[in-house]
Write a protein that holds these residues in place. Structure first.
Motif, PDB file in Angstrom:
ATOM      1  N   ASN A   1      -6.622  -9.324  10.589  1.00 52.50           N
ATOM      2  CA  ASN A   1      -6.012  -9.327   9.258  1.00 52.50           C
ATOM      3  C   ASN A   1      -4.746 -10.319   9.375  1.00 52.50           C
ATOM      4  O   ASN A   1      -4.245 -10.917   8.662  1.00 52.50           O
ATOM      5  CB  ASN A   1      -5.904  -8.468   8.573  1.00 52.50           C
TER       6      ASN A   1
ATOM      7  N   GLY B   1      -3.179  -2.553   8.134  1.00 53.27           N
ATOM      8  CA  GLY B   1      -4.622  -2.581   7.449  1.00 53.27           C
ATOM      9  C   GLY B   1      -5.570  -3.251   8.336  1.00 53.27           C
ATOM     10  O   GLY B   1      -5.502  -4.302   8.819  1.00 53.27           O
TER      11      GLY B   1
ATOM     12  N   VAL C   1       0.501  -2.503   4.979  1.00 51.77           N
ATOM     13  CA  VAL C   1      -0.462  -1.366   5.438  1.00 51.77           C
ATOM     14  C   VAL C   1      -1.794  -1.392   4.063  1.00 51.77           C
ATOM     15  O   VAL C   1      -2.674  -0.968   4.290  1.00 51.77           O
ATOM     16  CB  VAL C   1       0.427   0.154   4.876  1.00 51.77           C
TER      17      VAL C   1
ATOM     18  N   ASN D   1     -10.980  -6.705   2.932  1.00 44.68           N
ATOM     19  CA  ASN D   1      -9.422  -6.766   3.270  1.00 44.68           C
ATOM     20  C   ASN D   1      -9.007  -8.189   3.745  1.00 44.68           C
ATOM     21  O   ASN D   1      -7.817  -8.321   3.517  1.00 44.68           O
ATOM     22  CB  ASN D   1      -9.159  -5.729   4.468  1.00 44.68           C
TER      23      ASN D   1
ATOM     24  N   ALA E   1      -4.682  -1.755   2.130  1.00 40.38           N
ATOM     25  CA  ALA E   1      -6.161  -2.325   2.272  1.00 40.38           C
ATOM     26  C   ALA E   1      -6.887  -1.077   2.456  1.00 40.38           C
ATOM     27  O   ALA E   1      -6.526   0.108   2.470  1.00 40.38           O
ATOM     28  CB  ALA E   1      -6.134  -2.766   3.878  1.00 40.38           C
ATOM     29  N   LYS E   2      -8.260  -1.322   2.319  1.00 45.13           N
ATOM     30  CA  LYS E   2      -9.011  -0.299   2.147  1.00 45.13           C
ATOM     31  C   LYS E   2      -9.282   0.552   3.661  1.00 45.13           C
ATOM     32  O   LYS E   2      -9.283  -0.295   4.271  1.00 45.13           O
ATOM     33  CB  LYS E   2     -10.616  -0.883   1.843  1.00 45.13           C
ATOM     34  N   PRO E   3      -9.303   1.643   3.637  1.00 41.71           N
ATOM     35  CA  PRO E   3      -9.518   2.309   4.689  1.00 41.71           C
ATOM     36  C   PRO E   3     -11.160   2.469   4.976  1.00 41.71           C
ATOM     37  O   PRO E   3     -11.847   2.401   4.139  1.00 41.71           O
ATOM     38  CB  PRO E   3      -8.813   3.625   4.730  1.00 41.71           C
TER      39      PRO E   3
ATOM     40  N   GLY F   1       0.866  -1.186   0.057  1.00 43.65           N
ATOM     41  CA  GLY F   1       0.142   0.129   0.032  1.00 43.65           C
ATOM     42  C   GLY F   1       0.923   1.308   0.098  1.00 43.65           C
ATOM     43  O   GLY F   1       0.819   2.413   0.656  1.00 43.65           O
TER      44      GLY F   1
END
Ligand code: NAD
Ligand code: LMR
Length: 325
Positions: A136, A130, A87, A105, A89-91, A11
């Motif tokens: 995760n 993430g 890091v 994620n 991944a979608k926020p 990311g």
């Protein structure tokens, strides 16, 4: 000539990494005598932006930056690294919980876990950022049996730092006067910021604040801080998250201060009755590049109840991702 440490960062064209990569390249994880090589992973459409990140890294002329690799191939990014910062991944956005990200994620961490298993060093130090970070990391660990499971950790240092600041403001003290803060559990609203064992300038923290402040103000303020930042900023924390990743890795690598500890989400060793293997935040000391869980504390009944509730949430999340583990 010192061999460069190799650090994979996923990311790498995103918000957090824009605050983080330059500090790593300046030596903030490994110190002023250790060159670093950055192996940066992005999805294919973000490679253009990633190239700009590399251009700026080059333009900083960091003496410790040995080289930068930009790739959309996870095997290239994760091959042989000393540390891997996950890091990418979608926020979440306003109104969402971090666990709402699991479906999207979780798959990323299952795939990257398999790749890490194939090309990673068995002793690579992993920090999952993430969200939902603990679960995760659990997925990654399940898919990477060749990697030392102790080394698969998730980030709760941001919560730890938030807790330090809240207590410093409340007691009119400096951050460096506060020792032995704890974040227990999940990086979510069930996390348990706990001042029971904390000291402020050598005095027991609970004797300096009202219990009602600690329970009804401090805990929810820290636990909901991520959402408060999203509400104020329109997107999730980035600079403070980047700072926390650097703190997490630097403590792990260089050790914690005498008489203090930090919070890390690590595979539970069964301490405090938490299911073994769950990625659960606990207080740890670090030395010689390793961490030790502080396992002999006696949390209050009120804290124990909250710690179990956070464990329950992690168990529920684990059940949700059963197909990925
Ligand atoms: P961002 O959207 O700015 O950046 C994420 C980047 O990841 C994007 O550039 C995207 O292209 C990339 N990406 C997506 N899938 C990928 C994959 N499979 N491989 C490699 N890269 C991939 O988001 P951000 O603000 O940098 O946040 C990243 C994550 O960190 C989010 O999930 C956020 O919720 C989480 N976060 C965690 C903490 C914590 O304390 N644990 C704190 C802040 C944010
Ligand atoms: C945070 O705590 O700031 C991050 O986990 C981002 C979020 O979604 O709250």
């Amino acid at each position: 000539m010192t061999q460069p440490k190799r650090i994979a960062v996923t990311g790498a064209a995103g918000q957090i990494c824009y605050s983080m990569l330059y500090r790593i390249a300046a030596g903030e994880i490994y110190g002023p005598n250790q060159p670093v090589r950055l192996q940066l992973l992005e999805i294919t459409p973000a490679l253009g932006v990633l190239e700009a990140v590399k251009m700026e890294l080059d333009d900083c002329a960091f003496p410790l930056l040995d080289s930068v690799v930009c790739t959309d191939d996870a095997k290239v990014a994760l091959e042989g690294v000393d540390a891997a910062l996950f890091v990418g991944a979608k926020p979440r956005g306003p109104g969402m919980e971090r666990s709402d990200l699991i479906a999207d994620n979780g798959k990323i961490f299952s795939i990257l876990g398999k790749t890490l298993n194939e090309v990673g060093s068995s002793d690579v130090k992993v920090c999952v950022v993430g969200n939902p970070a603990n679960t995760n990391a659990y997925i990654l660990k399940a898919n990477a049996p060749a990697i030392n499971p102790r080394n698969i950790t998730a980030l709760t240092r941001l919560d730890h730092n938030r807790a330090l600041t809240q207590l410093a403001h409340k007691t009119g003290s400096r951050i460096d006067q506060i020792k032995k803060m704890i974040i227990w559990g999940n990086h979510s609203t069930t996390q348990v910021p706990d001042i029971t064992f904390a000291t402020v300038d050598g005095k027991d923290a609970p004797s300096l604040v009202d219990e009602s402040w600690a329970m009804n103000d401090f805990i929810p303020t820290v636990a909901k801080r991520g959402a408060a930042v999203i509400d104020a900023r329109g997107s999730s924390s980035a600079a403070s998250a980047a700072n926390a990743v650097i703190d997490h890795m630097a403590s792990w690598e260089k050790g914690t201060d005498a008489g203090d500890w930090v919070s890390m989400a690590v595979p539970s060793d069964g301490s405090y009755g938490i299911e073994e293997g769950l990625i659960y935040s606990v207080p740890v000391t670090c030395s010689n590049g390793d961490y030790t869980i502080i396992s002999d504390l006696k949390p209050t009944d009120a804290m124990r109840e909250k710690m179990k509730a956070s464990e329950k949430e992690l168990l529920d999340e684990k059940n949700t991702v059963a197909d990925l583990i």
